[in-house]
Every structure is written in C-alpha cells, then in structure tokens.
Design an enzyme around this catalytic site. Structure first.
Site, PDB file in Angstrom:
ATOM      1  N   ARG A 153       0.960   8.752   8.870  1.00 53.00           N
ATOM      2  CA  ARG A 153       0.928   8.040   7.300  1.00 53.00           C
ATOM      3  C   ARG A 153       2.841   7.512   7.456  1.00 53.00           C
ATOM      4  NH1 ARG A 153      -3.180   7.734   2.872  1.00 53.00           N
ATOM      5  NH2 ARG A 153      -4.853   6.842   3.965  1.00 53.00           N
TER       6      ARG A 153
ATOM      7  N   ARG B  33      -8.451  12.796   2.063  1.00 50.10           N
ATOM      8  CA  ARG B  33      -9.478  12.356   3.776  1.00 50.10           C
ATOM      9  C   ARG B  33      -8.474  12.471   4.206  1.00 50.10           C
ATOM     10  NH1 ARG B  33     -11.824  11.011  -1.989  1.00 50.10           N
ATOM     11  NH2 ARG B  33      -9.864  10.421  -1.487  1.00 50.10           N
ATOM     12  N   THR B  34      -7.866  11.186   4.645  1.00 51.50           N
ATOM     13  CA  THR B  34      -7.655  10.375   6.408  1.00 51.50           C
ATOM     14  C   THR B  34      -6.773  11.855   6.691  1.00 51.50           C
ATOM     15  OG1 THR B  34      -7.207   8.755   5.186  1.00 51.50           O
ATOM     16  CG2 THR B  34      -6.107   8.906   7.563  1.00 51.50           C
TER      17      THR B  34
ATOM     18  N   HIS C 180      -4.888  -0.087   8.201  1.00 51.10           N
ATOM     19  CA  HIS C 180      -5.415   1.132   7.970  1.00 51.10           C
ATOM     20  C   HIS C 180      -6.770   1.624   8.755  1.00 51.10           C
ATOM     21  CE1 HIS C 180      -6.344   5.039   7.140  1.00 51.10           C
ATOM     22  NE2 HIS C 180      -6.532   5.153   5.653  1.00 51.10           N
TER      23      HIS C 180
ATOM     24  N   LYS D 179      15.514  16.013   4.568  1.00 55.19           N
ATOM     25  CA  LYS D 179      17.137  16.646   3.870  1.00 55.19           C
ATOM     26  C   LYS D 179      17.456  15.155   5.080  1.00 55.19           C
ATOM     27  CE  LYS D 179      16.563  21.512   5.712  1.00 55.19           C
ATOM     28  NZ  LYS D 179      16.471  22.286   6.660  1.00 55.19           N
TER      29      LYS D 179
HETATM   30  C1  NCD Z   1      -6.899   4.079   0.912  1.00 54.98           C
HETATM   31  C2  NCD Z   1      -5.624   4.504   1.547  1.00 54.98           C
HETATM   32  O1  NCD Z   1      -4.431   5.205   1.643  1.00 54.98           O
HETATM   33  O2  NCD Z   1      -4.744   3.479   2.204  1.00 54.98           O
HETATM   34  N1  NCD Z   1      -7.492   5.781   1.381  1.00 54.98           N
HETATM   35  C3  NCD Z   1      -7.695   5.951   1.686  1.00 54.98           C
HETATM   36  O3  NCD Z   1      -6.718   6.010   3.086  1.00 54.98           O
HETATM   37  N2  NCD Z   1      -9.551   6.856   2.001  1.00 54.98           N
HETATM   38  C4  NCD Z   1      -7.058   3.888  -0.308  1.00 54.98           C
HETATM   39  C5  NCD Z   1      -6.258   4.120  -1.477  1.00 54.98           C
HETATM   40  O4  NCD Z   1      -4.996   5.107  -1.503  1.00 54.98           O
HETATM   41  O5  NCD Z   1      -6.299   3.375  -2.700  1.00 54.98           O
END
Ligand code: NCD
Length: 329
Positions: free
Chosen positions: A105, A55-56, A135, A83
């Site tokens: 991320r 999603r993100t 997040h 590497k």
């Molecule tokens: C979350 C995450 O990655 O922190 N999901 C997200 O970004 N929509 C929560 C999760 O992984 O459960």
C-alpha cells in the site's frame, strides 16, 4: 492471469470468476474450529504498508496466516524509509530476505506497478491500494459480496446488475478498481457525485453519471457509498458538509427508495453523519461488516492463486505454475 495483481483492468472475466469461486471455497474454512490450511507453508509474504490502514492490512495478515505463510509486516514508520530510503532499496532488501510476495500500500499512484515491472523483486506484487489509482482486492471482495446477495452463484458473473457508486469518486481507488471489475463481470455502473468530485475524463469510463441520487435509487441493486477523502484534498470541493450530506448522503428515507433486495455497501472507514447515517450503517441491509469478512476469503484466494497454491508449495519462489491456473506467468 498475470503473476501480479496491480489493477482489476488486468483481470479477464475468467480470472475474476476463478478468484471469486476459489474465495467461495476458502470461505468455508472460516466456519471451522481450525481455520488454517498448509498451502503456503514455507512461503514468505511481506506486507509493505506506506499508508495507514486498518481493515486491509489486518485482512491480508489474517489471510496469509490462514494459508500458513511466514508473514513479515513492514510499515514505513519505524523503518529506514523514514530515514529516506527509496522504494528500490526497500524492494532489494526484501528480495534479499527471500520475499515470495509483497503486498504493498503506497500513497503514490503507480508504486505497485513500478515494483511489478522492475527486476528488484522476483515474487508477486499485490496492490493493497496505491494513491488514487487502484485497490483491486477491495473490488474483488465487493463483487464477492454482490454475488452472494444478488443471486449470482458459483461460476456466475454479475450480468445486468445495476451498481450505483456514490461520493468522492475523484480520490477513490475503490471506485476505479470497481468500475473495471464490475464492467468485466457484466454489471452496469452509475456514479453519483458532485461534479467537483468526478475525475476529468470520466466520460471515457464504462459508466453512467448522475447528479441526482434520488432518481437512481429505485434502479439500483447494490449501492456503494464512498468516504470523502479529506486527506487527499487541497481545496474546497463542496460548500459545506451539511449540503454534501443532504444531496449525496445515504439516510433512512433514501434507503426506503431502494428496491427490497438491494444492499448498501461501504469499503470503510465510514464517516457516520457525512456519507451515511447511523440508521443506514446499522441496518441489516448494510453489508459493511460482511465485506470485511469476505475480504479475508478473497485475499486468501488471490494469494493462493498467485503463489501457486498447494501444487507448488515446495517449489522455488518464481517457478512457473503447473496446476489448473498455469497461465500465471
Ligand atoms: C479505502 C481505501 O483505503 O482506499 N478503504 C479500504 O481499503 N477499506 C477507502 C477509504 O479510505 O475511504
């Protein structure tokens, strides 16, 4: 507002409302046949993903493209990171390629803060989830969704709304970002989780704690279910999945205990049958899909505000802002 978005704790109430209101304006775009704005034309945004994401990552990419930015997707797999290249060298490489913003991320809590504090990169750093830390754009899209459903329109915060967050708080960056932002916006947060899935020091967080989901439901305006993050667990935190679901899972019977206006939220990915039953996940009260759509508008707003929007479209990367949100440094 700062130049970077690393933590929701850095956002003032005015910053948060500016992002939410801007997102509300930008959301109108998704109803149009042509969904693009020229705002970030000529700007380069790098999506630097060291951890899996559906999603993100997609949501950031859609947001960047809708604002006409040049998008570079960089994932650790298939890059020199596998590497053994360090975060510093990766960042210096991206800087040399002229990145105006880096969406990162990372599995290590603190990686985005390290980038933001360094002089390796001159552009904005946007945290798309770091370890068990934060997040921020997820919390912003959650607040955006709550505002839409809980009768809090443009310019309004979430004063007095009661938000219950249930599940694996210990490993959840979503929970951490939400507690800061929701408190800034005036909401009251209650965490419900087994004691083993609550972090040490939670007593100092601005929230209430309960171990009894049923007693909290009737006093809830927005219920947020969290996934049990097995990939971050190195021990047994509860006896069995069945017992976890029985005590902390959301099902049809529990949904009936919520006030009529209350919504059920989930950041995704959902584990159906564990923290949420299919009956709840597929019910019209569950906003999980809507949250994904709102994520695009919120991320567009963040990119627009951090990168200077239309006014600075032709200015050099780290130029100071001169428009209505000029306090970005
Ligand atoms: C979350 C995450 O990655 O922190 N999901 C997200 O970004 N929509 C929560 C999760 O992984 O459960």
């Amino acid at each position: 507002m700062k130049r970077h978005l690393v933590s929701t704790a850095d956002l003032t109430r005015d910053d948060a409302l500016l992002i939410l209101d801007t997102a509300e304006e930008l959301a109108q775009l998704s109803g149009r046949a042509v969904k693009k704005l020229p705002t970030l034309r000529g700007r380069t945004v790098v999506n630097l993903f060291f951890e899996d994401s559906t999603r993100t990552k997609t949501s950031f990419e859609v947001a960047e493209k809708r604002l006409s930015a040049d998008v570079i997707n960089f994932s650790a797999k298939g890059s020199s990171v596998s590497k053994g290249e360090s975060l510093k060298d990766t960042a210096l490489t991206l800087q040399a390629m002229g990145a105006d913003a880096v969406v990162i991320r990372h599995h290590a809590s603190g990686a985005p803060a390290r980038l933001a504090q360094s002089d390796w990169l001159h552009g904005s750093v946007i945290n798309a989830g770091d370890g068990t830390h934060e997040h921020p754009t997820q919390a912003l899209l959650d607040a955006f969704t709550m505002r839409r459903h809980l009768n809090a329109g443009l310019g309004k915060d979430l004063a007095g709304r009661r938000v219950t967050i249930v599940g694996d708080v210990l490993h959840s960056r979503v929970a951490r970002s939400n507690v800061h932002l929701l408190t800034t916006l005036g909401a009251r947060v209650t965490f419900v989780a087994p004691p083993t899935l609550l972090p040490i020091g939670i007593q100092n967080w601005p929230c209430e704690i309960s171990y009894d989901l049923d007693s909290v439901l009737p006093k809830t305006d927005a219920l947020m279910m969290l996934r049990v993050q097995r990939e971050r667990m190195n021990a047994a935190f509860f006896p069995t999945e069945r017992e976890y679901s029985r005590r902390y899972g959301m099902n049809g019977l529990r949904m009936a205990q919520l006030p009529e206006h209350a919504i059920v939220m989930h950041p995704g990915p959902m584990v159906r049958g564990m923290e949420i039953t299919a009956e709840v996940a597929d019910s019209p009260r569950c906003t999980v899909v809507e949250q994904v759509a709102n994520g695009v508008s919120v991320r567009m707003a963040v990119l627009y505000l951090l990168l200077g929007g239309a006014t600075l479209a032709d200015a050099p990367a780290a130029a100071p802002r001169t428009d209505s949100v000029e306090n970005v440094q």
